[in-house]
Design an enzyme around this catalytic site. Structure first.
Site, PDB file in Angstrom:
ATOM      1  N   LYS A  22       0.831  -1.210   0.000  1.00  0.00           N
ATOM      2  CA  LYS A  22       0.000   0.000   0.000  1.00  0.00           C
ATOM      3  C   LYS A  22       0.871   1.267   0.000  1.00  0.00           C
ATOM      4  O   LYS A  22       0.619   2.180  -0.772  1.00  0.00           O
ATOM      5  CB  LYS A  22      -0.919   0.033   1.235  1.00  0.00           C
ATOM      6  N   ARG A  97      -9.459   1.289   8.943  1.00  0.00           N
ATOM      7  CA  ARG A  97      -9.066  -0.073   9.311  1.00  0.00           C
ATOM      8  C   ARG A  97     -10.115  -0.755  10.165  1.00  0.00           C
ATOM      9  O   ARG A  97      -9.943  -1.933  10.507  1.00  0.00           O
ATOM     10  CB  ARG A  97      -7.778  -0.001  10.118  1.00  0.00           C
ATOM     11  N   ARG A 136      11.700  -5.409   5.279  1.00  0.00           N
ATOM     12  CA  ARG A 136      11.531  -4.013   4.845  1.00  0.00           C
ATOM     13  C   ARG A 136      12.485  -3.026   5.507  1.00  0.00           C
ATOM     14  O   ARG A 136      12.760  -3.122   6.694  1.00  0.00           O
ATOM     15  CB  ARG A 136      10.109  -3.540   5.202  1.00  0.00           C
ATOM     16  N   ARG A 170      11.408  -0.623  10.769  1.00  0.00           N
ATOM     17  CA  ARG A 170      10.349  -0.390  11.744  1.00  0.00           C
ATOM     18  C   ARG A 170      10.371  -1.422  12.869  1.00  0.00           C
ATOM     19  O   ARG A 170      10.632  -2.594  12.628  1.00  0.00           O
ATOM     20  CB  ARG A 170       8.982  -0.454  11.048  1.00  0.00           C
ATOM     21  N   ARG A 181      -0.321  -8.484  13.119  1.00  0.00           N
ATOM     22  CA  ARG A 181      -0.910  -7.435  12.270  1.00  0.00           C
ATOM     23  C   ARG A 181      -1.814  -8.051  11.215  1.00  0.00           C
ATOM     24  O   ARG A 181      -2.853  -7.503  10.861  1.00  0.00           O
ATOM     25  CB  ARG A 181       0.201  -6.587  11.644  1.00  0.00           C
TER      26      ARG A 181
HETATM   27  P1  ADP Z   1       1.042  -1.825   7.708  1.00  0.00           P
HETATM   28  O1  ADP Z   1       0.028  -1.454   6.660  1.00  0.00           O
HETATM   29  O2  ADP Z   1       2.261  -2.400   7.110  1.00  0.00           O
HETATM   30  O3  ADP Z   1       0.489  -2.623   8.838  1.00  0.00           O
HETATM   31  P2  ADP Z   1       1.015   0.867   8.837  1.00  0.00           P
HETATM   32  O4  ADP Z   1       2.165   1.778   8.788  1.00  0.00           O
HETATM   33  O5  ADP Z   1      -0.192   1.234   8.044  1.00  0.00           O
HETATM   34  O6  ADP Z   1       1.597  -0.531   8.395  1.00  0.00           O
HETATM   35  O7  ADP Z   1       0.533   0.669  10.357  1.00  0.00           O
HETATM   36  C1  ADP Z   1       1.421   0.350  11.394  1.00  0.00           C
HETATM   37  C2  ADP Z   1       0.669   0.254  12.724  1.00  0.00           C
HETATM   38  O8  ADP Z   1       0.066   1.533  13.041  1.00  0.00           O
HETATM   39  C3  ADP Z   1      -0.511  -0.709  12.740  1.00  0.00           C
HETATM   40  O9  ADP Z   1      -0.108  -2.042  13.034  1.00  0.00           O
HETATM   41  C4  ADP Z   1      -1.388  -0.105  13.855  1.00  0.00           C
HETATM   42  O10 ADP Z   1      -0.895  -0.402  15.135  1.00  0.00           O
HETATM   43  C5  ADP Z   1      -1.215   1.377  13.632  1.00  0.00           C
HETATM   44  N1  ADP Z   1      -2.234   1.938  12.696  1.00  0.00           N
HETATM   45  C6  ADP Z   1      -2.009   2.507  11.481  1.00  0.00           C
HETATM   46  N2  ADP Z   1      -3.146   2.918  10.916  1.00  0.00           N
HETATM   47  C7  ADP Z   1      -4.141   2.611  11.797  1.00  0.00           C
HETATM   48  C8  ADP Z   1      -5.559   2.759  11.798  1.00  0.00           C
HETATM   49  N3  ADP Z   1      -6.193   3.316  10.758  1.00  0.00           N
HETATM   50  N4  ADP Z   1      -6.258   2.296  12.878  1.00  0.00           N
HETATM   51  C9  ADP Z   1      -5.635   1.740  13.926  1.00  0.00           C
HETATM   52  N5  ADP Z   1      -4.311   1.556  13.992  1.00  0.00           N
HETATM   53  C10 ADP Z   1      -3.555   1.974  12.953  1.00  0.00           C
END
Ligand code: ADP
Length: 228
Positions: A22, A97, A136, A170, A181
């Site tokens: 994404k 999400r 990554r 990360r 996740r």
């Molecule tokens: P990925 O898509 O690889 O899981 P992100 O950078 O989008 O990575 O998200 C990393 C972490 O940030 C998630 O595992 C969660 O803990 C938090 N997070 C990100 N976006 C949201 C969201 N919209 N709602 C709740 N938690 C979020």
């Protein structure tokens, strides 16, 4: 297709599990179409790094691979959506999400006469995602994403984009947290696919191919949803 808004894409959502690509694709769409990438993960990581109250509350939850509360995420998103640059149109990467976030987004957009142009589901295989996420890295200078195996810089240790030589990994990009996740994705986010199908804006794409193959598939979708 019936019910689809045939306007310039203003609000694109990328749905998909961690590692589906994404962020990489959102950055490419941002460059090609002048849209603004809006990643709640990036916004949360910035809040953690800055030590804000929201960042302090989110840190442990993120490191455990679980979802940050809707209240925190929505506050951060609304603040970002209020900035003038997002008027160019946005690519939401990692948001919404949860069902609550999707409903809140619909309301936020409706208040300014907008709606979701397309929600694009990146379809991938779970085990491949764990491998992708585990390798990554990101350039510390410009944020360009790399992978130890699938996307190395042309010159080892030097960012293709900005020439930087420092790379970050990360805290949650390890196999164990990646599985958590993925579970959060299947339990709480995958049901949104039905929400957007019902709204008539769902698109799906096979995201197991190369970065360029996925990008050209996305181009076709953007062209279709933008057609007058
Ligand atoms: P990925 O898509 O690889 O899981 P992100 O950078 O989008 O990575 O998200 C990393 C972490 O940030 C998630 O595992 C969660 O803990 C938090 N997070 C990100 N976006 C949201 C969201 N919209 N709602 C709740 N938690 C979020």
């Amino acid at each position: 297709m019936q019910g689809r808004a045939k306007t310039t894409p203003a609000v694109l959502i990328l749905l998909g599990p961690p590692g589906a690509g994404k962020g990489t694709q959102a950055r490419m769409l941002e460059e090609r179409y002048g849209l603004i990438q809006l990643s709640t993960g990036d916004l949360l990581r910035a809040a953690v790094a800055a030590g804000t109250p929201a960042g302090k509350a989110a840190k442990a939850v993120m490191e455990a691979g679980q979802l940050v509360s809707d209240d925190i995420v929505l506050a951060i998103l609304k603040e970002r959506m209020a900035a003038p640059d997002v008027k160019a149109g946005v690519i939401l990467d990692g948001f919404p999400r949860t069902d609550g976030q999707a409903t809140a987004l619909d309301g936020l957009l409706a208040a300014s006469g907008q709606k979701v142009t397309a929600a694009i589901s990146l379809e991938v295989d779970d085990e491949a995602m764990v491998a992708r996420v585990s390798g990554r890295t990101t350039c510390a200078g410009c944020g360009e994403g790399y992978h130890d195996e699938f996307k190395r810089p042309a010159t080892a240790g030097v960012c293709d984009k900005c020439g930087g030589t420092e790379f970050k990994r990360r805290a949650d990009d390890n196999a164990e947290t990646a599985r958590e996740r993925l579970k959060a994705y299947h339990d709480q986010t995958a049901p949104l696919i039905a929400h957007y199908a019902k709204a008539g804006v769902l698109e799906t794409i096979d995201a197991m191919g190369s970065i360029d193959e996925i990008a050209s598939g996305l181009d076709q979708i953007v062209a279709r949803v933008s057609a007058p």
